[in-house]
Design a protein around this motif. Structure first.
Motif, PDB file in Angstrom:
ATOM      1  N   LYS A  49       0.842  -1.209   0.000  1.00 16.91           N
ATOM      2  CA  LYS A  49       0.000   0.000   0.000  1.00 16.91           C
ATOM      3  C   LYS A  49       0.875   1.257   0.000  1.00 16.91           C
ATOM      4  N   VAL A  50       1.920   1.241   0.816  1.00 17.11           N
ATOM      5  CA  VAL A  50       2.812   2.409   0.885  1.00 17.11           C
ATOM      6  C   VAL A  50       3.427   2.672  -0.483  1.00 17.11           C
ATOM      7  N   ILE A  51       3.887   1.614  -1.139  1.00 17.62           N
ATOM      8  CA  ILE A  51       4.512   1.793  -2.459  1.00 17.62           C
ATOM      9  C   ILE A  51       3.510   2.385  -3.447  1.00 17.62           C
ATOM     10  N   GLY A  52       2.297   1.847  -3.463  1.00 11.20           N
ATOM     11  CA  GLY A  52       1.269   2.359  -4.369  1.00 11.20           C
ATOM     12  C   GLY A  52       1.003   3.836  -4.109  1.00 11.20           C
ATOM     13  N   GLU A  53       0.861   4.189  -2.836  1.00  9.31           N
ATOM     14  CA  GLU A  53       0.531   5.582  -2.500  1.00  9.31           C
ATOM     15  C   GLU A  53       1.686   6.532  -2.811  1.00  9.31           C
ATOM     16  N   LEU A  54       2.916   6.071  -2.567  1.00  8.69           N
ATOM     17  CA  LEU A  54       4.073   6.924  -2.880  1.00  8.69           C
ATOM     18  C   LEU A  54       4.142   7.187  -4.386  1.00  8.69           C
ATOM     19  N   CYS A  55       3.935   6.132  -5.172  1.00  8.01           N
ATOM     20  CA  CYS A  55       3.994   6.285  -6.634  1.00  8.01           C
ATOM     21  C   CYS A  55       2.923   7.265  -7.101  1.00  8.01           C
ATOM     22  N   GLU A  56       1.742   7.106  -6.526  1.00  8.02           N
ATOM     23  CA  GLU A  56       0.619   7.951  -6.903  1.00  8.02           C
ATOM     24  C   GLU A  56       0.883   9.419  -6.557  1.00  8.02           C
ATOM     25  N   ALA A  57       1.610   9.630  -5.450  1.00  7.65           N
ATOM     26  CA  ALA A  57       1.882  11.006  -5.005  1.00  7.65           C
ATOM     27  C   ALA A  57       3.091  11.612  -5.722  1.00  7.65           C
ATOM     28  N   GLY A  58       3.640  10.891  -6.705  1.00  8.80           N
ATOM     29  CA  GLY A  58       4.741  11.473  -7.487  1.00  8.80           C
ATOM     30  C   GLY A  58       6.128  11.117  -6.975  1.00  8.80           C
ATOM     31  N   PHE A  59       6.220  10.239  -5.965  1.00  6.87           N
ATOM     32  CA  PHE A  59       7.533   9.834  -5.460  1.00  6.87           C
ATOM     33  C   PHE A  59       7.998   8.556  -6.159  1.00  6.87           C
ATOM     34  N   LEU A  60       9.273   8.252  -5.977  1.00  9.28           N
ATOM     35  CA  LEU A  60       9.836   7.048  -6.584  1.00  9.28           C
ATOM     36  C   LEU A  60      10.404   6.154  -5.475  1.00  9.28           C
ATOM     37  N   PRO A  61       9.653   5.124  -5.053  1.00 13.81           N
ATOM     38  CA  PRO A  61      10.142   4.237  -3.982  1.00 13.81           C
ATOM     39  C   PRO A  61      11.380   3.476  -4.457  1.00 13.81           C
ATOM     40  N   SER A  62      12.332   3.287  -3.548  1.00 12.27           N
ATOM     41  CA  SER A  62      13.589   2.635  -3.935  1.00 12.27           C
ATOM     42  C   SER A  62      14.034   1.628  -2.886  1.00 12.27           C
ATOM     43  N   PHE A  63      14.556   0.498  -3.366  1.00  9.41           N
ATOM     44  CA  PHE A  63      15.191  -0.477  -2.471  1.00  9.41           C
ATOM     45  C   PHE A  63      16.684  -0.541  -2.772  1.00  9.41           C
ATOM     46  N   CYS A  64      17.189   0.487  -3.424  1.00 13.74           N
ATOM     47  CA  CYS A  64      18.570   0.436  -3.921  1.00 13.74           C
ATOM     48  C   CYS A  64      19.576   0.202  -2.790  1.00 13.74           C
ATOM     49  N   THR A  65      20.548  -0.665  -3.072  1.00 14.47           N
ATOM     50  CA  THR A  65      21.654  -0.878  -2.130  1.00 14.47           C
ATOM     51  C   THR A  65      22.986  -0.758  -2.875  1.00 14.47           C
ATOM     52  N   GLY A  66      22.933  -0.119  -4.052  1.00 17.32           N
ATOM     53  CA  GLY A  66      24.091  -0.064  -4.953  1.00 17.32           C
ATOM     54  C   GLY A  66      25.354   0.496  -4.310  1.00 17.32           C
ATOM     55  N   CYS A  67      25.223   1.647  -3.628  1.00 19.94           N
ATOM     56  CA  CYS A  67      26.418   2.293  -3.061  1.00 19.94           C
ATOM     57  C   CYS A  67      27.108   1.372  -2.070  1.00 19.94           C
ATOM     58  N   TYR A  68      26.302   0.818  -1.194  1.00 15.20           N
ATOM     59  CA  TYR A  68      26.840  -0.048  -0.147  1.00 15.20           C
ATOM     60  C   TYR A  68      27.527  -1.270  -0.770  1.00 15.20           C
ATOM     61  N   ARG A  69      26.907  -1.827  -1.805  1.00 18.27           N
ATOM     62  CA  ARG A  69      27.442  -3.054  -2.411  1.00 18.27           C
ATOM     63  C   ARG A  69      28.729  -2.783  -3.182  1.00 18.27           C
TER      64      ARG A  69
END
Ligand code: SAM
Ligand code: SF4
Length: 473
Positions: free
Chosen positions: A371-391
């Protein structure tokens, strides 16, 4: 079974209590002065304590609105519309301390005590992976059982647990301050951020709410990051528990703490947290915190922190209600938890009452991750699970975003799109899938065709669709 060997000889506090009180006496409602301070922040400079104090002391609604607008602009300018998602995982609620505000405190007879076995831990992780989580913060009480070796073992267990296409790619920890040797042990297990909150930087208040146990030692806690840095951990998460003392004092103290780290180690905190005290079972103090700020003051504080330390990530947890969280994201909050349950073993329990009896406090935002992901997308945000820098060994992801021009466009946004696309393929409900695909489309449209990275990103997206995982720049 051992507790860390506490040694604070030769240490003195770097939080100048009298100076902070004096700064907080100063006020200005002078528009041009406040605008100059905002402009300094927008030019990517960290503010000085005097400047932060002037911002914090603004009371007129018009000027406060300008400060919030400044924070919004800074957030947009540097970080874009990404928001990083994580989940808390409580490992054990045994505790030798007696913090007045906490449900885990030793004297709380209403708390059902529990430490996860490795099998139970694995079960929790599998459930979180099945929800789509990739980043966790593991939380521990302070107890002789929770040695650095125990913490390291639990962290390794999480990394080793894979469920279907799911895996946890970054484990942060929130655990009592360790000695240098202890920090080396947990670093070797591959932790991301080491997070610890000073709770209150006001020493007399600190002493009154931490009457006994190891935590009664203010300096041991204040110097936790110094020991972590000495052990090679340069990724630390700072925080103050808001409601114990004047929020302006706590916010300014975090700036002094930041300056201390910058001067000594050349780098400030990776993240800053400012949890407000929430009600906790069997814990009267938490129902009536003496310095609870209004929502309006709290939001003002968030905007002031954003402007004062522009390079740091900011975390706002599910302690706060949905509407307030959404507004705070626009002022610069960069990480939120979602789908959280904070009872020990709660993800497997599926029983609210049982979970509450093993919880540290009560959450306000109970939405699922989906639900949080859906609502964030709808509100114009971009949800991220990125771990690139750390990796890739690029520690301090938020600092990279801040310090390197174009970093967000080159790395963060593409990586956010890739991890959101994985979520869409593996876990999203139909409704969230549509909203997330729209968000991805929107982001891709904003990327100019001339950008050579776009081609590579589109290729990687096709690979994700074909079932490849964990692709990043
Ligand atoms: N036991 C360790 C410690 O105290 O540092 C680590 C974790 S403690 C479980 C995590 C944090 O939860 C504490 O640092 C405190 O800021 C926060 N906390 C405690 N009681 C709370 C309450 N009633 N409402 C909101 N946050 C609370
Ligand atoms: Fe224990 Fe941490 Fe809770 Fe204090 S805040 S009682 S140290 S778990």
């Amino acid at each position: 079974m051992k507790l860390p060997k506490i040694d604070v000889s030769g240490l003195k506090s770097f939080i100048p209590e009298q100076e902070i009180h004096a700064l907080l006496e100063q006020t200005t409602e002078d528009k041009s002065q406040i605008r100059e301070i905002i402009a300094k922040s927008l030019s990517k400079q960290r503010l000085e304590p005097k400047e932060m104090a002037l911002l914090l002391n603004v009371h007129t609604p018009e000027l406060r609105a300008e400060i919030k607008a400044g924070a919004k602009e800074l957030k947009k300018l540097i970080y874009g519309n990404r928001i990083v998602l994580f989940a808390p995982l409580y490992v054990g609620n045994l505790c030798i301390n007696d913090c007045s505000y906490c449900g885990f405190r030793r004297s709380n007879a209403s708390q059902v005590r529990k430490t996860l076995s490795l099998q139970e831990l694995e079960q929790e992780v599998r459930i979180l992976e099945n929800h789509g989580h990739k980043r966790l913060i593991m939380v521990y009480g302070e107890h002789p059982l929770y040695t650095p070796e125990f913490i390291a073992e639990t962290v390794k267990k999480v990394y080793a647990t894979k469920e279907g296409k799911g895996e946890i790619r970054r484990v942060n920890i929130n655990a009592a301050p360790l000695d240098v040797e202890g920090f080396r042990t947990v670093k070797a297990a591959g932790i991301g951020t080491y997070q610890i909150f000073q709770e209150t930087y006001h020493e007399p208040t600190y002493k009154s709410v931490h009457p006994s146990g190891l935590k009664a030692n203010y300096l041991w806690r204040l110097y936790a990051f110094d020991r972590a840095f000495e052990a090679g951990i340069d990724d630390v998460g700072m925080g103050a528990l808001i409601g114990l003392y004047d929020y302006r004092y706590e916010a300014l103290s975090m700036l002094y703490h930041t300056i201390h780290l910058e001067e000594k180690f050349g780098v400030g905190p990776h993240t800053i947290s400012f949890p407000r005290i929430e009600p906790a079972i069997g814990t009267d103090y938490a129902n009536h915190p003496p310095y609870a700020p209004s929502d309006e003051d709290f939001m003002h504080m968030i905007a002031c922190i954003r402007l004062s330390i522009p390079y740091t990530g900011m975390i706002l947890t599910a302690r706060e209600p949905v509407a307030l969280r959404n507004e705070a994201i626009s002022y610069g909050v960069s990480q939120i938890d979602a789908g959280s349950d904070i009872g020990v073993g709660a993800y497997a329990l599926h029983n609210a009452a049982d979970s509450a009896a093993k919880s540290q406090f009560v959450l306000s935002d109970n939405r699922s991750l989906d639900k949080v992901i859906g609502e964030l997308c709808e509100a114009g945000f971009l949800p991220s699970f990125c771990t690139g820098c750390y990796r890739l060994g690029r520690t301090g992801e938020h600092f990279m975003e801040f310090a390197i021009p174009g970093f967000v466009k080159r790395f963060c946004t593409p990586n956010a799109i890739l991890t959101l696309s994985e979520y869409v393929q593996d876990y999203a409900s139909e409704d969230t899938k549509q909203k997330a695909l729209q968000a991805i489309k929107r982001e891709l449209e904003q990327m100019p065709e001339s950008n050579p990275l776009k081609e590579k990103l589109l290729q990687k997206l096709v690979s994700v669709q074909k079932g490849e995982r964990d692709l990043f720049f």
